[in-house]
Scaffold this motif. Structure first.
Motif, short mmCIF file in Angstrom:
data_model
loop_
_atom_site.label_atom_id
_atom_site.label_comp_id
_atom_site.label_asym_id
_atom_site.label_seq_id
_atom_site.Cartn_x
_atom_site.Cartn_y
_atom_site.Cartn_z
N ASP A 39 -16.98 24.76 -15.85
CA ASP A 39 -17.17 23.40 -16.32
C ASP A 39 -16.83 23.31 -17.80
O ASP A 39 -17.44 24.02 -18.62
CB ASP A 39 -18.62 22.95 -16.09
N PRO A 40 -15.90 22.45 -18.18
CA PRO A 40 -15.55 22.32 -19.61
C PRO A 40 -16.67 21.65 -20.39
O PRO A 40 -17.46 20.88 -19.84
CB PRO A 40 -14.29 21.45 -19.58
N ILE A 81 -6.96 24.01 -17.86
CA ILE A 81 -7.72 24.85 -18.78
C ILE A 81 -9.10 24.23 -19.01
O ILE A 81 -9.22 23.04 -19.33
CB ILE A 81 -6.98 25.02 -20.12
N ALA A 82 -10.13 25.06 -18.86
CA ALA A 82 -11.51 24.59 -19.05
C ALA A 82 -12.10 25.04 -20.37
O ALA A 82 -13.06 24.44 -20.86
CB ALA A 82 -12.39 25.09 -17.90
N ALA A 83 -11.57 26.13 -20.98
CA ALA A 83 -12.10 26.65 -22.24
C ALA A 83 -11.01 27.45 -22.93
O ALA A 83 -10.07 27.94 -22.29
CB ALA A 83 -13.34 27.52 -22.00
N LEU A 94 -9.10 29.79 -20.44
CA LEU A 94 -9.88 30.06 -19.23
C LEU A 94 -9.68 28.88 -18.28
O LEU A 94 -10.04 27.74 -18.61
CB LEU A 94 -11.36 30.23 -19.57
N ARG A 95 -9.10 29.16 -17.13
CA ARG A 95 -8.85 28.09 -16.16
C ARG A 95 -10.12 27.72 -15.42
O ARG A 95 -11.10 28.47 -15.40
CB ARG A 95 -7.77 28.54 -15.17
N TYR A 96 -10.06 26.56 -14.77
CA TYR A 96 -11.20 26.10 -13.98
C TYR A 96 -11.59 27.12 -12.91
O TYR A 96 -12.76 27.24 -12.54
CB TYR A 96 -10.86 24.78 -13.29
N ASP A 97 -10.59 27.87 -12.39
CA ASP A 97 -10.87 28.80 -11.30
C ASP A 97 -11.34 30.17 -11.77
O ASP A 97 -11.47 31.10 -10.98
CB ASP A 97 -9.63 28.97 -10.41
N ILE A 118 -14.31 34.67 -14.14
CA ILE A 118 -14.79 34.57 -15.51
C ILE A 118 -15.39 33.19 -15.74
O ILE A 118 -14.81 32.17 -15.36
CB ILE A 118 -13.65 34.84 -16.52
N THR A 119 -16.55 33.14 -16.39
CA THR A 119 -17.21 31.86 -16.65
C THR A 119 -17.21 31.49 -18.12
O THR A 119 -17.46 30.33 -18.47
CB THR A 119 -18.65 31.89 -16.15
N ALA A 120 -16.97 32.47 -19.03
CA ALA A 120 -16.94 32.18 -20.46
C ALA A 120 -16.10 33.25 -21.15
O ALA A 120 -16.04 34.40 -20.68
CB ALA A 120 -18.34 32.15 -21.05
#
Length: 606
Positions: A39-40, A81-83, A94-97, A118-120
């Motif tokens: 989640d961005p 891209i989420a992050a 870091l992609r959403y997936d 990966i989450t962060a």
């Protein structure tokens, strides 16, 4: 009855299919193939590299500002891209997936781009770490402290990660509010940060952004005054960016609050310009010191703001006859120095040593008319301080002593150049009699001493590139080239050069101008050719200027041509006319017209 049975079988098939899907999803979860959904959020949508900044936009794309020396800004094709994270020579997305994409150069990049779940992410220097959905840490290269931090964090769940600079040290925030990290030794701090969502850091402090929008601080290295520990004015914060110099907070109403981390080096104008911004979505910067920041508006507009230590803005430079664009390799600073017809010196940039240059009485205060012939940024640990060197019109080479006072290092100098190497660094001085002196600043005396035997020299340049060891080129009076290197790596490239009238050093290449107005080059290594050497059609040149990935040529009729990368418009000079001098920075081009006015293409300072 037959129809009822058919309906039953159709219903049974649907149930079996649904059960199969559920079992498949559970199986993938057990095997580690989870459907991670990152989640961005505003805090992880902005990242600061050593000389570039990265900004995740609302549509999942990424925009950048600053250096593209290692292609760390090649993110134009990134989506979903989420992050983002950034380091010395790289940008990571870091992609959403839960997968990673990297631009630039980072240790074990291929391994990083195979990470999943990966989450962060967090970046610094040459290090990238990732936090997985199951609470484990991944890093792009093996460091013992990562193992120790990870193993000691198994007493609970990791909430957030960061990397502290100097040294590159991992720190994690646990769900129970503890901070665990490595700073020369293993550290575990019972900070009680149970309400902190995200952490970030600079050289000696961990900052925490709470769920309520307040900011907490935890000193790890006592390098700051106790007075800055209370950040009471930081309320309703949605995004936090910290550098060695400042702490910036973006409020939910789109305004910015700023706290100076080093009051003695404060630049009030810089802070006030940042605080004037409204409708802000986020902020990031470039460099360890944070001299340059990029403000991202909620409508997607990007507003760069530079901490100017000079005496003017670029728009105020008038009646120029010479312009210099110099860059500090060590401290990631820059200076644009303009010299006017009356020898007034205009200074613009983030290099704080310009303050000392302004104190040089002959050039600035008293207007004695000595003026600048050439300026180079030099960093050393010996004969000359880590400041700017310049040559005046009387042939005196000026440096700075330990008290930041300029003094004449040498007289009778015609021209000089400087080499920055990993093993040694030196200044090459061309004397008025055509001989050469090599002044070693640090390291072993090698890679240039033979140049002191040269005679009949009218110009010297030094180089140290990705492709070659350090060395010196000397332009002889007859238009041929003398070459002195550590291992003779360049001799073959210049032995056939003749009718050369001038040499032009760039960051990683050297250009030479022939008497017929054409150009030749010693090129950067393969993989960094973006068309900057495509000058075969250029005729009638009287000057060259080499940027990192673009080349600028000034023709005798006052028009200008440019080739190479044009990411930010640094090559958009086709309409320039009546130009008498050109200079090239990393992402920008400067030109002076005959009336002394300044022309600018591209980005200057980022």
């Amino acid at each position: 009855m037959e129809m009822t049975e058919k309906r039953y079988f159709r219903w049974a098939k649907k149930v079996i299919l649904l059960l199969g899907i559920i079992l498949l999803v559970n199986a993938r979860a057990v095997s580690g193939e989870t459907q991670t959904r990152v989640d961005p959020n505003p805090q992880t949508s902005y990242a600061s590299g050593d000389r570039h900044g990265a900004m995740r936009m609302e549509d999942g794309t990424v925009k950048t500002l600053g250096s593209n020396e290692y292609l760390q800004r090649d993110v134009s094709d990134w989506t979903d891209i989420a992050a983002v994270a950034a380091g010395e020579h790289f940008t990571a997305g870091l992609r959403y997936d839960g997968t990673i994409v990297v631009a630039g150069e980072v240790q074990k990049q291929e391994d990083v781009e195979r990470w999943t779940d990966i989450t962060a992410i967090a970046g610094r220097g040459n290090t990238l770490i990732g936090l997985t959905a199951d609470g484990s840490l991944r890093t792009n290269w093996y460091l013992e402290q990562y193992d120790q931090v990870y193993s000691c964090s198994q007493t609970g769940r990791i909430r957030a990660v960061t990397i502290m600079s100097q040294p590159e040290a991992p720190f994690v925030l646990m769900e129970d509010g503890r901070i665990i990290g490595w700073y020369g030794e293993y550290l575990e701090i019972d900070a009680g940060w149970t309400d902190v969502k995200y952490i970030t850091s600079n050289g000696g402090i961990i900052f925490g952004l709470t769920e309520q929008g307040t900011v907490r601080m935890q000193m790890v290295y006592q390098s700051y005054s106790e007075a800055i520990q209370e950040l009471d004015e930081f309320t309703d914060i949605v995004q936090l960016y910290v550098s060695q110099m400042h702490c910036f907070g973006v409020r939910s109403d789109g305004t910015i609050v700023v706290r100076n981390m080093t009051p003695s080096l404060a630049q009030p104008d810089f802070v006030s310009r940042v605080k004037e911004a409204d409708n802000v979505a986020g902020i990031t910067g470039a460099g360890y010191n944070g001299h340059s920041v990029a403000i991202v508006k909620k409508d997607g507009e990007i507003v760069p703001v530079i901490e100017n230590y000079g005496n003017c803005d670029l728009s105020e430079m008038k009646n120029l006859n010479r312009i210099f664009y110099v860059r500090s390799e060590v401290f990631d600073e820059f200076a644009v120095i303009g010299v006017a017809d009356d020898d007034q010196v205009y200074l613009y940039g983030t290099d704080s040593s310009m303050n000392s240059m302004s104190q040089y009485p002959y050039a600035v205060e008293y207007g004695e008319g000595i003026g600048f012939e050439s300026i180079i940024c030099v960093h050393s640990s010996g004969a000359v301080c880590e400041e700017l060197l310049y040559l005046d019109k009387n042939g005196a080479l000026w440096g700075m002593d330990d008290n930041h006072i300029y003094y004449a290092m040498e007289d009778g100098i015609r021209q000089f150049s400087c080499s920055h190497g990993l093993v040694t660094s030196y200044i090459v001085e061309l004397k008025t009699d055509g001989t050469v002196r090599v002044r070693y600043l640090y390291g072993e005396a090698q890679g240039g001493a033979g140049a002191e035997n040269w005679t009949g020299i009218r110009q010297v340049v030094t180089y140290c590139s990705r492709a070659r060891d350090y060395g010196i080129l000397g332009l002889r009076e007859d238009g041929t080239i003398a070459c002195e290197t550590a291992e003779g790596l360049v001799d073959a490239e210049v032995e056939n050069w003749d009718n050369i009238v001038a040499l032009y050093p760039g960051y990683y290449a050297i250009g030479a101008l022939r008497s017929d107005g054409t150009a030749v080059f010693i090129k950067d290594q393969e993989g960094y050719d973006f068309g900057q050497y495509n000058t075969s059609s250029w005729k009638g040149l009287k000057q060259l200027a080499l940027g990192t990935f673009h080349t600028v040529g000034l023709k005798g009729d006052g028009t200008v041509c440019a080739t190479g990368r044009n990411d930010v418009g640094q090559c958009d000079v086709e309409n320039w006319t009546d130009v008498v001098y050109v200079a090239a920075g990393e992402n920008g081009t400067l030109g002076i017209q005959s009336d002394g006015s300044l022309l600018i293409a591209g980005e200057i300072g980022w």
